[in-house]
Design a protein around this motif. Structure first.
Motif, PDB file in Angstrom:
ATOM      1  N   GLN A   1     -13.018  -0.527  10.123  1.00 22.99           N
ATOM      2  CA  GLN A   1     -13.537   0.494   9.217  1.00 22.99           C
ATOM      3  C   GLN A   1     -12.738   1.796   9.295  1.00 22.99           C
ATOM      4  OE1 GLN A   1     -15.802  -0.658   7.119  1.00 22.99           O
ATOM      5  NE2 GLN A   1     -15.634  -2.545   8.316  1.00 22.99           N
ATOM      6  N   GLN A   2     -11.793   1.861  10.199  1.00 20.04           N
ATOM      7  CA  GLN A   2     -10.998   3.082  10.343  1.00 20.04           C
ATOM      8  C   GLN A   2      -9.858   3.136   9.337  1.00 20.04           C
ATOM      9  OE1 GLN A   2     -10.287   2.500  14.731  1.00 20.04           O
ATOM     10  NE2 GLN A   2     -10.839   4.671  14.831  1.00 20.04           N
ATOM     11  N   SER A   3      -9.284   4.328   9.212  1.00 12.31           N
ATOM     12  CA  SER A   3      -8.101   4.544   8.388  1.00 12.31           C
ATOM     13  C   SER A   3      -7.107   5.393   9.166  1.00 12.31           C
ATOM     14  CB  SER A   3      -8.461   5.260   7.078  1.00 12.31           C
ATOM     15  OG  SER A   3      -9.321   4.465   6.276  1.00 12.31           O
ATOM     16  N   ILE A   4      -5.833   5.131   8.926  1.00 12.18           N
ATOM     17  CA  ILE A   4      -4.762   5.894   9.562  1.00 12.18           C
ATOM     18  C   ILE A   4      -4.278   6.957   8.583  1.00 12.18           C
ATOM     19  CG2 ILE A   4      -2.450   5.799  10.549  1.00 12.18           C
ATOM     20  CD1 ILE A   4      -2.935   2.899  11.209  1.00 12.18           C
ATOM     21  N   LYS A   5      -4.258   8.196   9.048  1.00 14.17           N
ATOM     22  CA  LYS A   5      -3.738   9.278   8.224  1.00 14.17           C
ATOM     23  C   LYS A   5      -2.290   9.552   8.629  1.00 14.17           C
ATOM     24  CE  LYS A   5      -8.205  11.529   7.425  1.00 14.17           C
ATOM     25  NZ  LYS A   5      -8.993  12.785   7.541  1.00 14.17           N
ATOM     26  N   LEU A   6      -1.389   9.262   7.703  1.00 11.61           N
ATOM     27  CA  LEU A   6       0.027   9.539   7.923  1.00 11.61           C
ATOM     28  C   LEU A   6       0.276  10.951   7.394  1.00 11.61           C
ATOM     29  CD1 LEU A   6       1.339   6.086   6.696  1.00 11.61           C
ATOM     30  CD2 LEU A   6       1.084   6.831   9.076  1.00 11.61           C
ATOM     31  N   ARG A   7       0.150  11.886   8.291  1.00 15.78           N
ATOM     32  CA  ARG A   7       0.130  13.292   7.906  1.00 15.78           C
ATOM     33  C   ARG A   7       1.443  13.735   7.247  1.00 15.78           C
ATOM     34  NH1 ARG A   7      -1.992  17.099  12.642  1.00 15.78           N
ATOM     35  NH2 ARG A   7      -3.892  15.850  12.364  1.00 15.78           N
ATOM     36  N   THR A   8       2.544  13.185   7.713  1.00 19.21           N
ATOM     37  CA  THR A   8       3.851  13.618   7.227  1.00 19.21           C
ATOM     38  C   THR A   8       4.031  13.372   5.734  1.00 19.21           C
ATOM     39  OG1 THR A   8       4.776  13.056   9.391  1.00 19.21           O
ATOM     40  CG2 THR A   8       6.330  13.455   7.628  1.00 19.21           C
ATOM     41  N   ILE A   9       3.466  12.267   5.237  1.00 18.61           N
ATOM     42  CA  ILE A   9       3.665  11.917   3.828  1.00 18.61           C
ATOM     43  C   ILE A   9       2.369  12.004   3.017  1.00 18.61           C
ATOM     44  CG2 ILE A   9       5.687  10.478   4.258  1.00 18.61           C
ATOM     45  CD1 ILE A   9       3.881   8.025   4.171  1.00 18.61           C
ATOM     46  N   GLY A  10       1.289  12.463   3.635  1.00 15.12           N
ATOM     47  CA  GLY A  10       0.031  12.628   2.920  1.00 15.12           C
ATOM     48  C   GLY A  10      -0.589  11.336   2.448  1.00 15.12           C
ATOM     49  N   VAL A  11      -0.504  10.295   3.266  1.00 16.21           N
ATOM     50  CA  VAL A  11      -1.015   8.971   2.897  1.00 16.21           C
ATOM     51  C   VAL A  11      -2.068   8.522   3.909  1.00 16.21           C
ATOM     52  CG1 VAL A  11      -0.401   6.520   2.782  1.00 16.21           C
ATOM     53  CG2 VAL A  11       1.029   8.230   1.651  1.00 16.21           C
ATOM     54  N   THR A  12      -3.116   7.894   3.428  1.00 14.54           N
ATOM     55  CA  THR A  12      -4.146   7.316   4.281  1.00 14.54           C
ATOM     56  C   THR A  12      -4.185   5.812   4.058  1.00 14.54           C
ATOM     57  OG1 THR A  12      -5.493   9.319   4.216  1.00 14.54           O
ATOM     58  CG2 THR A  12      -6.593   7.286   4.879  1.00 14.54           C
ATOM     59  N   LEU A  13      -4.005   5.040   5.139  1.00 16.63           N
ATOM     60  CA  LEU A  13      -4.018   3.583   5.058  1.00 16.63           C
ATOM     61  C   LEU A  13      -5.261   3.047   5.762  1.00 16.63           C
ATOM     62  CD1 LEU A  13      -0.299   2.697   5.908  1.00 16.63           C
ATOM     63  CD2 LEU A  13      -1.353   2.875   3.647  1.00 16.63           C
ATOM     64  N   ALA A  14      -6.087   2.320   5.039  1.00 13.83           N
ATOM     65  CA  ALA A  14      -7.273   1.698   5.627  1.00 13.83           C
ATOM     66  C   ALA A  14      -6.867   0.450   6.390  1.00 13.83           C
ATOM     67  CB  ALA A  14      -8.279   1.349   4.541  1.00 13.83           C
ATOM     68  N   LEU A  15      -7.435   0.260   7.575  1.00 13.16           N
ATOM     69  CA  LEU A  15      -7.101  -0.934   8.352  1.00 13.16           C
ATOM     70  C   LEU A  15      -7.462  -2.204   7.595  1.00 13.16           C
ATOM     71  CD1 LEU A  15      -6.806   1.192  10.693  1.00 13.16           C
ATOM     72  CD2 LEU A  15      -7.651  -0.604  12.213  1.00 13.16           C
ATOM     73  N   LYS A  16      -8.542  -2.165   6.830  1.00 14.29           N
ATOM     74  CA  LYS A  16      -8.928  -3.372   6.086  1.00 14.29           C
ATOM     75  C   LYS A  16      -7.877  -3.745   5.049  1.00 14.29           C
ATOM     76  CE  LYS A  16     -11.883  -0.844   2.821  1.00 14.29           C
ATOM     77  NZ  LYS A  16     -13.276  -0.700   2.298  1.00 14.29           N
ATOM     78  N   GLU A  17      -7.089  -2.763   4.596  1.00 16.30           N
ATOM     79  CA  GLU A  17      -6.006  -3.060   3.665  1.00 16.30           C
ATOM     80  C   GLU A  17      -4.763  -3.544   4.407  1.00 16.30           C
ATOM     81  OE1 GLU A  17      -6.067  -3.178   0.414  1.00 16.30           O
ATOM     82  OE2 GLU A  17      -8.193  -2.657   0.416  1.00 16.30           O
ATOM     83  N   ILE A  18      -4.519  -2.986   5.592  1.00 15.17           N
ATOM     84  CA  ILE A  18      -3.380  -3.422   6.400  1.00 15.17           C
ATOM     85  C   ILE A  18      -3.551  -4.879   6.820  1.00 15.17           C
ATOM     86  CG2 ILE A  18      -2.178  -3.083   8.604  1.00 15.17           C
ATOM     87  CD1 ILE A  18      -2.809  -0.094   8.347  1.00 15.17           C
ATOM     88  N   TYR A  19      -4.789  -5.257   7.155  1.00 13.42           N
ATOM     89  CA  TYR A  19      -5.072  -6.619   7.624  1.00 13.42           C
ATOM     90  C   TYR A  19      -5.612  -7.536   6.528  1.00 13.42           C
ATOM     91  CZ  TYR A  19      -4.395  -4.976  12.422  1.00 13.42           C
ATOM     92  OH  TYR A  19      -3.857  -4.459  13.586  1.00 13.42           O
ATOM     93  N   LYS A  20      -5.532  -7.125   5.300  1.00 12.95           N
ATOM     94  CA  LYS A  20      -6.045  -7.927   4.183  1.00 12.95           C
ATOM     95  C   LYS A  20      -5.373  -9.298   4.134  1.00 12.95           C
ATOM     96  CE  LYS A  20      -6.721  -7.650  -0.832  1.00 12.95           C
ATOM     97  NZ  LYS A  20      -6.493  -6.815  -2.048  1.00 12.95           N
TER      98      LYS A  20
ATOM     99  N   ASN B   1       0.817  -1.215   0.000  1.00  9.46           N
ATOM    100  CA  ASN B   1       0.000   0.000   0.000  1.00  9.46           C
ATOM    101  C   ASN B   1       0.849   1.262   0.000  1.00  9.46           C
ATOM    102  OD1 ASN B   1      -3.156  -0.481   0.455  1.00  9.46           O
ATOM    103  ND2 ASN B   1      -2.061  -2.151   1.441  1.00  9.46           N
ATOM    104  N   LEU B   2       1.925   1.260   0.770  1.00  7.31           N
ATOM    105  CA  LEU B   2       2.800   2.434   0.786  1.00  7.31           C
ATOM    106  C   LEU B   2       3.469   2.637  -0.572  1.00  7.31           C
ATOM    107  CD1 LEU B   2       4.407   1.967   4.305  1.00  7.31           C
ATOM    108  CD2 LEU B   2       2.983   3.914   3.593  1.00  7.31           C
ATOM    109  N   THR B   3       3.880   1.551  -1.199  1.00  8.14           N
ATOM    110  CA  THR B   3       4.500   1.652  -2.522  1.00  8.14           C
ATOM    111  C   THR B   3       3.533   2.250  -3.536  1.00  8.14           C
ATOM    112  OG1 THR B   3       5.965  -0.229  -2.093  1.00  8.14           O
ATOM    113  CG2 THR B   3       5.577   0.358  -4.399  1.00  8.14           C
TER     114      THR B   3
END
Length: 202
Positions: A172-191, A58-60
């Protein structure tokens, strides 16, 4: 990575940084270094590896074409202020890579570090290691991910220069990584983990 007791097989109690790097370059397994001691790092369970893979994927995708890039646990990070050498599960570097003596290997300037936890590393990553990581001048966010339960702790430096914590325990939450302008959904992290099937997922 699982941190074990200090490696004593080399037959010496304390090592210089130069000795550690020489041994590590020849080693087939990874070791962490701190103030003269060398610690063996062993493998991880499947859930841990899936979460790491999801984070990297996801980060890539998010950072493609941007001035930041993610690395996995093959990237060794060195904290010059306190001597730590370690292999974060995932680290993000922005604005180019800086390394010890320009060796293009022992990286000095991560912007974000992710550690995926295990029973043996949980307390270490949350407390002692986080304290060591805070000596990295470029570090702005630090994220701890539990692979066996839906639980993420995201630390970041606020506008006042203090570290603040936000916790996530809902799929259903998402993490906003403010420093790099990226939002990661937990459902994608735990996919593709056991947490995304059946009644376990929230």
């Amino acid at each position: 990575m699982i941190i074990n007791e200090p490696a004593i097989a080399y037959g010496k109690g304390k090592y210089s940084i130069e000795e550690y790097l020489e041994l590590e370059n020849a080693a087939t397994e990874k070791h962490e270094y701190y103030r003269g001691e060398i610690f063996a790092m062993s493998g991880n369970k499947s859930q841990h590896n899936i979460v790491v893979r999801n984070l990297l994927t996801n980060l890539t995708n998010w950072l493609d074409g941007k001035p930041c890039q993610p690395f996995g646990s093959d990237a060794r990070v060195h904290v010059e202020k306190n001597t730590l050498f370690t292999y974060p599960d995932v680290s993000v570097f922005c604005g180019g890579l800086e390394s010890l003596n320009n060796d293009d290997f022992n990286f000095l300037n991560p912007t974000i570090i992710f550690e995926v936890l295990s029973d043996s590393t949980r307390d270490y990553n949350r407390n002692a290691k986080f304290k060591l990581y805070r000596d990295i001048p470029t570090l702005k966010e630090y994220v701890l991910v539990e692979p066996e339960t839906i639980s993420i702790e995201a630390f970041r430096i606020n506008d006042s220069g203090f570290w603040e914590l936000r916790e996530y325990e809902d799929m259903q939450q998402s993490i906003k990584l403010r420093t790099i302008g990226v939002t990661l959904a937990l459902k994608e992290i735990y996919k593709n983990t056991k947490l995304t099937s059946g009644d376990i997922a929230k």
